[in-house]
Design a protein around this motif. Structure first.
Motif, PDB file in Angstrom:
ATOM      1  N   HIS A 173      -3.671   6.998   4.324  1.00 20.73           N
ATOM      2  CA  HIS A 173      -3.403   5.639   4.801  1.00 20.73           C
ATOM      3  C   HIS A 173      -3.195   5.653   6.324  1.00 20.73           C
ATOM      4  N   ILE A 174      -2.369   6.595   6.800  1.00 19.36           N
ATOM      5  CA  ILE A 174      -2.102   6.695   8.244  1.00 19.36           C
ATOM      6  C   ILE A 174      -3.388   7.024   8.994  1.00 19.36           C
ATOM      7  N   THR A 175      -4.183   7.977   8.471  1.00 18.92           N
ATOM      8  CA  THR A 175      -5.443   8.334   9.126  1.00 18.92           C
ATOM      9  C   THR A 175      -6.343   7.108   9.244  1.00 18.92           C
ATOM     10  N   VAL A 226       1.763  -8.484   5.506  1.00 19.20           N
ATOM     11  CA  VAL A 226       1.764  -8.244   6.959  1.00 19.20           C
ATOM     12  C   VAL A 226       0.629  -7.280   7.331  1.00 19.20           C
ATOM     13  N   GLY A 227       0.366  -6.284   6.469  1.00 21.30           N
ATOM     14  CA  GLY A 227      -0.746  -5.351   6.721  1.00 21.30           C
ATOM     15  C   GLY A 227      -2.087  -6.072   6.800  1.00 21.30           C
ATOM     16  N   ILE A 228      -2.293  -7.001   5.857  1.00 23.84           N
ATOM     17  CA  ILE A 228      -3.540  -7.788   5.854  1.00 23.84           C
ATOM     18  C   ILE A 228      -3.604  -8.667   7.111  1.00 23.84           C
ATOM     19  N   ILE A 229      -2.444  -9.218   7.528  1.00 25.19           N
ATOM     20  CA  ILE A 229      -2.411 -10.049   8.740  1.00 25.19           C
ATOM     21  C   ILE A 229      -2.828  -9.221   9.959  1.00 25.19           C
ATOM     22  N   VAL A 230      -2.327  -7.957  10.061  1.00 23.41           N
ATOM     23  CA  VAL A 230      -2.704  -7.089  11.190  1.00 23.41           C
ATOM     24  C   VAL A 230      -4.225  -6.927  11.224  1.00 23.41           C
ATOM     25  N   ILE A 231      -4.819  -6.640  10.058  1.00 26.72           N
ATOM     26  CA  ILE A 231      -6.269  -6.451   9.992  1.00 26.72           C
ATOM     27  C   ILE A 231      -6.989  -7.743  10.386  1.00 26.72           C
ATOM     28  N   THR A 277      -6.242   2.502   0.356  1.00 22.73           N
ATOM     29  CA  THR A 277      -5.155   3.489   0.312  1.00 22.73           C
ATOM     30  C   THR A 277      -3.806   2.777   0.200  1.00 22.73           C
ATOM     31  N   GLY A 278      -3.707   1.579   0.795  1.00 20.83           N
ATOM     32  CA  GLY A 278      -2.469   0.791   0.676  1.00 20.83           C
ATOM     33  C   GLY A 278      -2.197   0.443  -0.778  1.00 20.83           C
ATOM     34  N   PHE A 279      -3.246  -0.049  -1.476  1.00 21.54           N
ATOM     35  CA  PHE A 279      -3.078  -0.391  -2.889  1.00 21.54           C
ATOM     36  C   PHE A 279      -2.749   0.844  -3.724  1.00 21.54           C
ATOM     37  N   ALA A 280      -3.356   1.987  -3.386  1.00 24.67           N
ATOM     38  CA  ALA A 280      -3.059   3.210  -4.126  1.00 24.67           C
ATOM     39  C   ALA A 280      -1.579   3.574  -3.963  1.00 24.67           C
ATOM     40  N   LEU A 281      -1.008   3.301  -2.777  1.00 23.09           N
ATOM     41  CA  LEU A 281       0.407   3.592  -2.547  1.00 23.09           C
ATOM     42  C   LEU A 281       1.314   2.605  -3.286  1.00 23.09           C
ATOM     43  N   ILE A 282       0.818   1.382  -3.481  1.00 25.62           N
ATOM     44  CA  ILE A 282       1.624   0.372  -4.172  1.00 25.62           C
ATOM     45  C   ILE A 282       1.868   0.779  -5.624  1.00 25.62           C
ATOM     46  N   GLY A 283       0.865   1.376  -6.263  1.00 27.22           N
ATOM     47  CA  GLY A 283       1.030   1.807  -7.645  1.00 27.22           C
ATOM     48  C   GLY A 283       1.390   0.631  -8.530  1.00 27.22           C
ATOM     49  N   VAL A 331       5.931  -4.854  13.113  1.00 31.07           N
ATOM     50  CA  VAL A 331       6.612  -5.183  11.851  1.00 31.07           C
ATOM     51  C   VAL A 331       6.074  -4.309  10.712  1.00 31.07           C
ATOM     52  N   VAL A 332       4.730  -4.162  10.626  1.00 32.25           N
ATOM     53  CA  VAL A 332       4.148  -3.408   9.508  1.00 32.25           C
ATOM     54  C   VAL A 332       4.448  -1.910   9.660  1.00 32.25           C
ATOM     55  N   LEU A 333       4.510  -1.415  10.914  1.00 30.38           N
ATOM     56  CA  LEU A 333       4.911  -0.019  11.130  1.00 30.38           C
ATOM     57  C   LEU A 333       6.325   0.189  10.614  1.00 30.38           C
ATOM     58  N   TYR A 334       7.226  -0.748  10.985  1.00 28.68           N
ATOM     59  CA  TYR A 334       8.623  -0.630  10.567  1.00 28.68           C
ATOM     60  C   TYR A 334       8.735  -0.679   9.047  1.00 28.68           C
ATOM     61  N   LEU A 335       8.033  -1.654   8.419  1.00 30.05           N
ATOM     62  CA  LEU A 335       8.082  -1.783   6.957  1.00 30.05           C
ATOM     63  C   LEU A 335       7.554  -0.525   6.288  1.00 30.05           C
ATOM     64  N   GLY A 336       6.383  -0.049   6.753  1.00 26.62           N
ATOM     65  CA  GLY A 336       5.774   1.133   6.140  1.00 26.62           C
ATOM     66  C   GLY A 336       6.693   2.333   6.234  1.00 26.62           C
ATOM     67  N   LEU A 337       7.338   2.486   7.391  1.00 22.50           N
ATOM     68  CA  LEU A 337       8.179   3.662   7.609  1.00 22.50           C
ATOM     69  C   LEU A 337       9.547   3.521   6.941  1.00 22.50           C
ATOM     70  N   SER A 338       9.960   2.287   6.590  1.00 24.50           N
ATOM     71  CA  SER A 338      11.242   2.092   5.898  1.00 24.50           C
ATOM     72  C   SER A 338      11.099   2.251   4.393  1.00 24.50           C
ATOM     73  N   LEU A 339       9.897   1.987   3.859  1.00 25.86           N
ATOM     74  CA  LEU A 339       9.681   2.047   2.417  1.00 25.86           C
ATOM     75  C   LEU A 339       9.764   3.498   1.928  1.00 25.86           C
ATOM     76  N   PRO A 340       9.954   3.666   0.601  1.00 25.21           N
ATOM     77  CA  PRO A 340      10.339   4.987   0.066  1.00 25.21           C
ATOM     78  C   PRO A 340       9.380   6.159   0.255  1.00 25.21           C
ATOM     79  N   GLN A 341       8.043   5.951   0.269  1.00 23.41           N
ATOM     80  CA  GLN A 341       7.149   7.098   0.300  1.00 23.41           C
ATOM     81  C   GLN A 341       6.932   7.613   1.724  1.00 23.41           C
ATOM     82  N   GLY A 342       6.483   8.848   1.839  1.00 24.51           N
ATOM     83  CA  GLY A 342       6.057   9.393   3.133  1.00 24.51           C
ATOM     84  C   GLY A 342       7.204   9.566   4.122  1.00 24.51           C
ATOM     85  N   PHE A 343       6.909   9.314   5.412  1.00 26.71           N
ATOM     86  CA  PHE A 343       7.897   9.503   6.478  1.00 26.71           C
ATOM     87  C   PHE A 343       8.963   8.420   6.413  1.00 26.71           C
ATOM     88  N   LYS A 344      10.229   8.803   6.670  1.00 29.65           N
ATOM     89  CA  LYS A 344      11.308   7.818   6.642  1.00 29.65           C
ATOM     90  C   LYS A 344      12.228   7.969   7.863  1.00 29.65           C
TER      91      LYS A 344
HETATM   92  C1  HEM Z   1      -3.358  -1.974  10.021  1.00 25.28           C
HETATM   93  C2  HEM Z   1      -2.566  -2.243   9.006  1.00 25.28           C
HETATM   94  C3  HEM Z   1      -1.523  -1.282   8.473  1.00 25.28           C
HETATM   95  C4  HEM Z   1      -0.691  -0.407   9.143  1.00 25.28           C
HETATM   96  C5  HEM Z   1      -0.576  -0.179  10.640  1.00 25.28           C
HETATM   97  C6  HEM Z   1       0.123   0.275   8.133  1.00 25.28           C
HETATM   98  C7  HEM Z   1       1.103   1.217   8.411  1.00 25.28           C
HETATM   99  C8  HEM Z   1       1.794   1.955   7.474  1.00 25.28           C
HETATM  100  C9  HEM Z   1       2.775   2.987   7.742  1.00 25.28           C
HETATM  101  C10 HEM Z   1       3.251   3.422   9.123  1.00 25.28           C
HETATM  102  C11 HEM Z   1       3.207   3.472   6.555  1.00 25.28           C
HETATM  103  C12 HEM Z   1       4.238   4.592   6.331  1.00 25.28           C
HETATM  104  C13 HEM Z   1       3.522   5.897   5.959  1.00 25.28           C
HETATM  105  C14 HEM Z   1       4.501   7.031   5.706  1.00 25.28           C
HETATM  106  O1  HEM Z   1       5.711   6.840   5.798  1.00 25.28           O
HETATM  107  O2  HEM Z   1       4.036   8.149   5.396  1.00 25.28           O
HETATM  108  C15 HEM Z   1       2.531   2.764   5.511  1.00 25.28           C
HETATM  109  C16 HEM Z   1       2.737   2.937   4.159  1.00 25.28           C
HETATM  110  C17 HEM Z   1       2.278   2.076   3.192  1.00 25.28           C
HETATM  111  N1  HEM Z   1       1.347   1.040   3.351  1.00 25.28           N
HETATM  112 FE1  HEM Z   1       0.506   0.466   5.100  1.00 25.28          FE
HETATM  113  N2  HEM Z   1      -0.247  -0.184   6.887  1.00 25.28           N
HETATM  114  C18 HEM Z   1      -1.239  -1.133   7.057  1.00 25.28           C
HETATM  115  C19 HEM Z   1      -1.879  -1.856   6.056  1.00 25.28           C
HETATM  116  C20 HEM Z   1      -1.524  -1.814   4.713  1.00 25.28           C
HETATM  117  C21 HEM Z   1      -2.106  -2.638   3.673  1.00 25.28           C
HETATM  118  C22 HEM Z   1      -3.222  -3.663   3.892  1.00 25.28           C
HETATM  119  C23 HEM Z   1      -1.468  -2.314   2.513  1.00 25.28           C
HETATM  120  C24 HEM Z   1      -1.674  -2.876   1.123  1.00 25.28           C
HETATM  121  C25 HEM Z   1      -2.849  -3.017   0.571  1.00 25.28           C
HETATM  122  C26 HEM Z   1      -0.498  -1.285   2.792  1.00 25.28           C
HETATM  123  C27 HEM Z   1       0.349  -0.690   1.877  1.00 25.28           C
HETATM  124  C28 HEM Z   1       1.185   0.399   2.140  1.00 25.28           C
HETATM  125  C29 HEM Z   1       2.044   1.028   1.146  1.00 25.28           C
HETATM  126  C30 HEM Z   1       2.203   0.620  -0.311  1.00 25.28           C
HETATM  127  C31 HEM Z   1       2.722   2.082   1.799  1.00 25.28           C
HETATM  128  C32 HEM Z   1       3.752   3.056   1.190  1.00 25.28           C
HETATM  129  C33 HEM Z   1       5.144   2.527   1.487  1.00 25.28           C
HETATM  130  C34 HEM Z   1       6.198   3.445   0.907  1.00 25.28           C
HETATM  131  O3  HEM Z   1       6.466   3.344  -0.294  1.00 25.28           O
HETATM  132  O4  HEM Z   1       6.757   4.238   1.677  1.00 25.28           O
HETATM  133  N3  HEM Z   1      -0.556  -0.999   4.150  1.00 25.28           N
HETATM  134  N4  HEM Z   1       1.655   1.838   6.091  1.00 25.28           N
END
Ligand code: HEM
Length: 116
Positions: free
Chosen positions: A5-7, A66-71, A48-54, A100-113
């Motif tokens: 997902h990060i790649t 928010v991820g879709i909004i960024v795209i 890959t985002g959907f695969a992480l959602i499970g 916002v999406v970086l913060y959300l992604g990094l706060s959620l449970p999987q991967g880097f925290k």
């Molecule tokens: C350009 C847009 C996006 C950016 C910059 C982004 C960024 C990130 C980052 C930084 C993480 C944390 C990875 C880690 O901690 O190892 C993450 C995880 C994740 N992303 Fe995205 N993302 C984007 C789009 C999306 C989209 C469109 C989806 C949904 C289809 C999605 C779903 C997820 C999920 C489910 C996780 C795992 C969260 C967790 O449980 O820790 N992301 N993303």
């Protein structure tokens, strides 16, 4: 999967800036090619985002939106730049949504925290 997902989004952001400067420099053909590759990466980001959602969809709904909004904003910036239209407000929205999406992604449970 978080690494894929990060790649995907890191590559997409880099190519997004490359396509943007190519459009700005009037290099339409290489800009279009880079733009198309960026679009393929959008699908990889979403896949890959959907695969992480499970199976915990509700919990992840905000990150997904928010991820879709960024795209969407990346695409709007490139299309408007290619047409020579103004992109100021879109850039501001893009930076805010990206942070916002970086913060959300990094706060959620999987991967880097880093914020946990
Ligand atoms: C350009 C847009 C996006 C950016 C910059 C982004 C960024 C990130 C980052 C930084 C993480 C944390 C990875 C880690 O901690 O190892 C993450 C995880 C994740 N992303 Fe995205 N993302 C984007 C789009 C999306 C989209 C469109 C989806 C949904 C289809 C999605 C779903 C997820 C999920 C489910 C996780 C795992 C969260 C967790 O449980 O820790 N992301 N993303």
């Amino acid at each position: 999967m978080t690494h894929m997902h990060i790649t995907a989004w890191a590559l997409a952001i880099i190519l997004f800036f490359v396509a943007n400067s190519l459009y700005k420099g009037g290099k339409t053909k290489p800009a279009k090619i880079t733009h198309m590759i960026t679009r393929v990466l959008y699908l990889a980001i979403i896949g890959t985002g959907f695969a992480l959602i499970g199976s915990s969809f509700g919990f992840y709904a905000v990150k997904l939106i928010v991820g879709i909004i960024v795209i969407g904003l990346m695409e709007m910036v490139l299309v408007r730049t290619s047409k020579g239209k103004s992109t100021g407000a879109l850039w501001i929205a893009f930076v805010i949504a990206f942070v916002v999406v970086l913060y959300l992604g990094l706060s959620l449970p999987q991967g880097f925290k880093p914020f946990a």
